[in-house]
Every structure is written in structure tokens, then in C-alpha cells.
Design a protein around this motif. Structure first.
Motif, mmCIF file in Angstrom:
data_model
loop_
_atom_site.group_PDB
_atom_site.id
_atom_site.type_symbol
_atom_site.label_atom_id
_atom_site.label_comp_id
_atom_site.label_asym_id
_atom_site.label_seq_id
_atom_site.Cartn_x
_atom_site.Cartn_y
_atom_site.Cartn_z
ATOM 1 N N GLN A 199 -2.352 12.488 0.050
ATOM 2 C CA GLN A 199 -1.143 12.234 -0.725
ATOM 3 C C GLN A 199 -0.245 11.224 -0.015
ATOM 4 O OE1 GLN A 199 -0.589 13.357 -3.828
ATOM 5 N NE2 GLN A 199 1.221 12.023 -3.823
ATOM 6 N N LYS A 200 -0.195 11.329 1.313
ATOM 7 C CA LYS A 200 0.607 10.385 2.088
ATOM 8 C C LYS A 200 0.041 8.971 1.945
ATOM 9 C CE LYS A 200 4.206 10.128 4.741
ATOM 10 N NZ LYS A 200 5.513 10.536 4.210
ATOM 11 N N LEU A 201 -1.293 8.862 1.892
ATOM 12 C CA LEU A 201 -1.915 7.555 1.688
ATOM 13 C C LEU A 201 -1.501 6.969 0.351
ATOM 14 C CD1 LEU A 201 -3.965 5.311 2.438
ATOM 15 C CD2 LEU A 201 -5.735 6.731 1.371
ATOM 16 N N LEU A 202 -1.531 7.770 -0.693
ATOM 17 C CA LEU A 202 -1.128 7.286 -2.019
ATOM 18 C C LEU A 202 0.316 6.780 -2.003
ATOM 19 C CD1 LEU A 202 -2.680 9.959 -4.425
ATOM 20 C CD2 LEU A 202 -3.524 7.660 -3.931
ATOM 21 N N GLU A 203 1.193 7.509 -1.304
ATOM 22 C CA GLU A 203 2.592 7.084 -1.212
ATOM 23 C C GLU A 203 2.699 5.730 -0.520
ATOM 24 O OE1 GLU A 203 4.785 10.136 0.755
ATOM 25 O OE2 GLU A 203 4.228 11.691 -0.697
ATOM 26 N N GLU A 204 1.919 5.554 0.553
ATOM 27 C CA GLU A 204 1.959 4.289 1.282
ATOM 28 C C GLU A 204 1.419 3.135 0.439
ATOM 29 O OE1 GLU A 204 3.282 3.494 4.205
ATOM 30 O OE2 GLU A 204 4.068 5.525 4.322
ATOM 31 N N LEU A 205 0.383 3.389 -0.312
ATOM 32 C CA LEU A 205 -0.201 2.338 -1.149
ATOM 33 C C LEU A 205 0.788 1.865 -2.202
ATOM 34 C CD1 LEU A 205 -3.838 3.711 -1.651
ATOM 35 C CD2 LEU A 205 -3.088 1.900 -0.102
ATOM 36 N N GLU A 206 1.614 2.760 -2.690
ATOM 37 C CA GLU A 206 2.608 2.393 -3.704
ATOM 38 C C GLU A 206 3.666 1.450 -3.153
ATOM 39 O OE1 GLU A 206 4.328 5.832 -5.423
ATOM 40 O OE2 GLU A 206 2.473 6.507 -6.404
ATOM 41 N N THR A 207 3.913 1.515 -1.849
ATOM 42 C CA THR A 207 4.977 0.697 -1.250
ATOM 43 C C THR A 207 4.474 -0.660 -0.747
ATOM 44 O OG1 THR A 207 4.669 1.566 1.004
ATOM 45 C CG2 THR A 207 6.099 2.822 -0.486
ATOM 46 N N ARG A 208 3.160 -0.889 -0.828
ATOM 47 C CA ARG A 208 2.577 -2.105 -0.253
ATOM 48 C C ARG A 208 1.990 -2.994 -1.333
ATOM 49 N NH1 ARG A 208 1.887 -1.063 5.414
ATOM 50 N NH2 ARG A 208 2.706 1.031 5.806
ATOM 51 N N LYS A 209 2.115 -4.285 -1.120
ATOM 52 C CA LYS A 209 1.572 -5.266 -2.053
ATOM 53 C C LYS A 209 0.411 -6.012 -1.397
ATOM 54 C CE LYS A 209 6.007 -6.051 -4.393
ATOM 55 N NZ LYS A 209 7.023 -7.079 -4.766
ATOM 56 N N GLY A 210 -0.476 -6.527 -2.213
ATOM 57 C CA GLY A 210 -1.566 -7.345 -1.699
ATOM 58 C C GLY A 210 -2.796 -6.530 -1.335
ATOM 59 N N SER A 211 -3.800 -7.221 -0.823
ATOM 60 C CA SER A 211 -5.089 -6.607 -0.484
ATOM 61 C C SER A 211 -4.980 -5.742 0.772
ATOM 62 C CB SER A 211 -6.143 -7.694 -0.272
ATOM 63 O OG SER A 211 -6.315 -8.459 -1.449
ATOM 64 N N ILE A 212 -5.706 -4.618 0.753
ATOM 65 C CA ILE A 212 -5.630 -3.645 1.837
ATOM 66 C C ILE A 212 -7.036 -3.197 2.229
ATOM 67 C CG2 ILE A 212 -4.742 -1.378 2.548
ATOM 68 C CD1 ILE A 212 -2.574 -1.678 0.391
ATOM 69 N N ILE A 213 -7.286 -3.098 3.548
ATOM 70 C CA ILE A 213 -8.509 -2.475 4.049
ATOM 71 C C ILE A 213 -8.132 -1.118 4.632
ATOM 72 C CG2 ILE A 213 -10.452 -2.608 5.633
ATOM 73 C CD1 ILE A 213 -10.252 -5.604 5.579
ATOM 74 N N ILE A 214 -8.812 -0.062 4.186
ATOM 75 C CA ILE A 214 -8.576 1.290 4.672
ATOM 76 C C ILE A 214 -9.791 1.710 5.487
ATOM 77 C CG2 ILE A 214 -8.096 3.682 4.020
ATOM 78 C CD1 ILE A 214 -7.098 2.552 1.296
ATOM 79 N N PHE A 215 -9.590 1.959 6.776
ATOM 80 C CA PHE A 215 -10.707 2.314 7.655
ATOM 81 C C PHE A 215 -10.850 3.826 7.791
ATOM 82 C CE2 PHE A 215 -10.231 -2.078 9.190
ATOM 83 C CZ PHE A 215 -11.570 -2.459 9.233
ATOM 84 N N VAL A 216 -12.095 4.293 7.688
ATOM 85 C CA VAL A 216 -12.434 5.698 7.905
ATOM 86 C C VAL A 216 -13.608 5.754 8.884
ATOM 87 C CG1 VAL A 216 -11.610 6.449 5.654
ATOM 88 C CG2 VAL A 216 -13.986 5.715 5.906
ATOM 89 N N GLN A 217 -13.963 6.964 9.330
ATOM 90 C CA GLN A 217 -14.972 7.080 10.393
ATOM 91 C C GLN A 217 -16.408 7.116 9.887
ATOM 92 O OE1 GLN A 217 -14.369 10.220 13.214
ATOM 93 N NE2 GLN A 217 -12.753 9.134 14.310
#
Length: 404
Positions: free
Chosen positions: A231-249
Motif C-alpha cells: 500500500q505504501k508503494l501505491l501511495e509513492e507511485l501516485e506522487t511520482r511522475k515519469g518512468s520508474i524501475i522497481i527492484f525486488v529480490q
């Protein structure tokens, strides 16, 4: 060096450099160009990711290929994506002479096509250690005439356990007379490898290789017990513009998180090592063309991925190796742009976060503000003091915590 024309490069190569907009060399290219052109000079080069290391060896080696028909070059990279990117750079430069053949030898693609390319006796061989050794075992590739070896992103190749395969390849290069080793970091294992294979190498180091790019604003979120990470990730995505890379393990987590985000209405796609090479290529092309805003990836994308429009990197999971933090966040702030990097911190990954901080700032610089010091580690020790406050840092690490 303010211009490539200051070096004694072939005229047709200079014309190509002009046509693709390569007019002023980067610092690593300025330091390296003349040394690579010098016969028999081994090089150990380190520089931050995104500083033009590929061009540092590709430009002078193209000049050698153009001038001397006996020159044969082998370039080893840790991943398929990086090998493909190096091939693309050389492909542009070799437009100066279409007769010079190159071949890309990587796994995940039909090997029959590679057999055909090898029969043309290519003078430039680019690939991963595993597939190149495969061809050596099959007898479809011979390296006895290859005289120049490039080890690109050497630290990652060693982390991936390619040291034995690298040694086997070098054994087959009986005519080798120049070795170029490039790395974004310089841990002791690289020093040992350089001592084993390089002969009196010129040492080139641009900037502090364990420091993130100064144009990257870094943030962290220390997750309290009971907080919903997704849920915190979704909140952060809403506040950011442009292309995003999300890294996981893990591969499974990349696929699962990409599907979750897609179901939540986010334009996302996953990239991991379990995908076939054609599918990986398709995913990267879609991300480059901005068909997808979010790329959920494992560390297969932490190096060699050059997408200038990436605005943000989010470490949903911290990397398993501290050096990979530098490479991950180096996917943003490329080509002179600015970028941001956000890391989610939990009690479980506290030790890794401390390792990352030690790598980035081993001296515990006194220039840190009081806020930086009190949140050293991941914000756990002084969480109550920091609660609700947001901290950012450009070029160094700071903690960032907010109210739920």
C-alpha cells in the motif's frame, strides 16, 4: 581532451562519431582513449555507472579494427542485456566499415543463428562467459587469433561466479596482447584478478566509484510494524511522475508484483532472468518506448540498462549485495538528467542497509547533518524523533520517515 578529433582516430570513425552526436568525450573516455590505442597497454578502469565506460573501450577498439585487419577482439559481459547494449554501441561505430563482422553470443536465443555468424569469421566477439564457453566446447568458436580481451562490469561477473569460465576463455586466447578490465566498483577480488591477468596496467579511476551520482536524490522509508508495504508503494507511485524501475529480490516476486500493480491500474511489466531472451528484449523495448511506465525487475536490470527517461528507482527490496545498490540507483539520472531513488527499509534488512551506508560513506563524514546521524542505519534507533519528518539527500544517503 575536449574533442575526439584531438586523438589520431580514422577519419571515417570521426565522421560516425559526429553523426551520432559523440563530439566531446566523457572523463573516462578522455583518460582511456590514448592508452587503449597504445599497443600492449593493459588497463584497469573504474568509474561510476552511466559515465560512458562502454565508449571508453569501444571507440579506440573500433579504431584498431579499422586500421589493422589482423585485430580480433573479445568482449565479455555478465548479462545478456549488457552484451546486447555493447553490441549496439559497436554496431553504430562499425558503420564506418560495414565489412567488419561482429557476433553476439548469449544464451536464451537459438544457437543455430550464432553458428552461421561464426562461420563468417567475425573479428569482434561479444558475449557472456557461459555461452562463449559453450561454443568453445562445441568447437564452433576458436580464439587462438584473438589478441584483445575486454572484461566489462568485472565485479558483477565475479559475483555471478564466472571466474572459472573467464579463466578458461583466457587460456584459449594464445595470442592475447592487450587486456582491458572495467568495473564500476573496485573490491579486493577485482584487485586480485587484475594482479593475475593484467601486466603493469594503467590505473584509471574517475570519481569515487562507491558514491552514487550527485544528481540522484535519495530517500528512505522506514516501515513501522504493521505497515502495509504494498500500500505504501501505491501511495509513492501516485506522487511520482515519469518512468520508474522497481527492484525486488526474486523472479517470482517480480512477476507477482507486476501483476498486482497491473490489477491496480498501473501500467507495469516484469523483467527477470527466467524470461526467454526474445521476451526480455520485447519487455525492454516496450519500456524504452514508454509503452509501460513501471518496470518491476530483479538485479538483471541493475547494470547495462540505459534508458534515459527513467525518473525514479524504487528499492522495494534492498539488494543482497551492497555494491548493487549503486548500480540499481544508477539507472536514473542518466544522460545529464536528474533522478530520485527511494528505498523501503524494514527491521529485517537493517544490516544490509548499514553495509550500504558503509560502502557509500566509509569515513562517516562529519558533514552529515544531525538528522542524518540520528537516522544512521535505517531510522530505527530514533524513529520517534524522526517520525513524520521527510529527509532527502542528493549524492549521499539520508533517512526519510513519514506518518502513515
Amino acid at each position: 581532451m575536449n574533442s575526439f578529433r584531438e586523438e589520431n582516430l580514422p577519419a571515417n570513425l570521426l565522421n560516425v562519431l559526429d553523426s551520432i552526436g559523440f563530439t566531446k568525450p566523457t572523463p573516462i573516455q578522455s583518460e582511456t582513449l590514448g592508452l587503449v590505442l597504445k599497443e600492449g597497454q593493459d588497463i584497469l578502469g573504474t568509474a561510476q555507472t552511466g559515465t560512458g565506460k562502454t565508449g571508453a573501450f569501444a571507440i579506440p577498439l573500433t579504431a584498431k579494427l579499422l586500421r589493422d585487419k589482423s585485430v580480433r577482439v573479445v568482449v565479455l559481459t555478465p548479462t545478456r542485456e549488457l552484451a546486447a547494449q555493447v553490441t549496439k554501441v559497436f554496431g553504430k561505430l562499425l558503420s564506418a566499415d560495414r565489412k567488419i563482422q561482429q557476433v553476439l553470443l548469449i544464451g536464451g536465443v537459438p544457437i543455430a543463428k550464432q553458428f552461421k555468424c561464426l562461420k563468417r569469421n567475425p573479428r569482434l566477439i561479444i558475449g557472456t562467459p557461459g555461452r562463449i564457453n559453450d561454443h568453445l566446447d562445441r568447437g564452433t568458436l576458436k580464439l587462438d587469433m584473438a589478441c584483445i580481451l575486454v572484461l566489462d562490469e568485472t565485479d558483477m561477473m565475479l559475483d555471478m561466479g564466472f571466474d572459472v569460465q573467464i579463466a578458461r576463455i583466457i587460456e584459449r586466447m594464445s595470442c592475447i596482447r592487450q587486456r582491458l578490465m572495467f568495473s564500476a566498483t573496485l573490491p579486493p577480488k577485482i584487485e586480485r584478478l587484475a594482479g593475475k591477468y593484467l601486466e603493469e596496467p594503467a590505473r584509471i579511476s574517475i570519481g569515487r566509484v562507491s558514491s552514487p551520482h550527485a544528481a540522484i536524490t535519495q530517500e528512505t522509508i522506514a516501515l513501522e510494524r504493521g505497515m502495509n508495504k504494498y500500500q505504501k508503494l501505491l501511495e509513492e507511485l501516485e506522487t511520482r511522475k515519469g518512468s520508474i524501475i522497481i527492484f525486488v529480490q526474486t523472479r517470482n516476486k517480480a512477476a507477482m508484483l507486476a501483476d498486482q500493480l497491473k490489477a491496480a491500474g498501473c501500467n507495469s511489466i516484469a523483467l527477470h532472468g527466467q524470461l526467454s531472451q526474445p521476451r526480455r528484449k520485447q519487455v525492454l523495448m516496450g519500456f524504452r518506448e514508454e509503452k509501460y511506465r513501471l518496470l518491476v525487475a530483479t538485479d538483471v536490470a541493475s547494470r547495462g540498462l540505459d534508458v534515459p527517461h527513467v525518473r525514479h528507482v524504487i528499492n522495494y527490496d534492498l539488494p543482497q549485495c551492497a555494491e548493487d545498490y549503486i548500480h540499481r540507483i544508477g539507472r536514473t539520472a542518466r544522460a545529464g538528467q536528474k533522478g530520485s531513488a527511494l528505498s523501503f527499509l524494514t527491521k529485517q534488512n537493517r544490516n544490509m542497509w548499514e553495509e550500504i551506508q558503509e560502502l557509500v560513506d566509509p569515513s562517516g563524514s562529519p558533514k552529515r547533518t544531525r538528522t542524518h546521524r540520528q537516522n544512521r542505519g535505517d531510522g530505527f534507533k530514533n524513529r520517534k524523533r524522526a517520525k513524520g519528518r521527510r529527509f532527502r539527500s542528493r549524492g549521499s544517503i539520508a533517512a526519510h520517515t513519514r506518518k502513515k
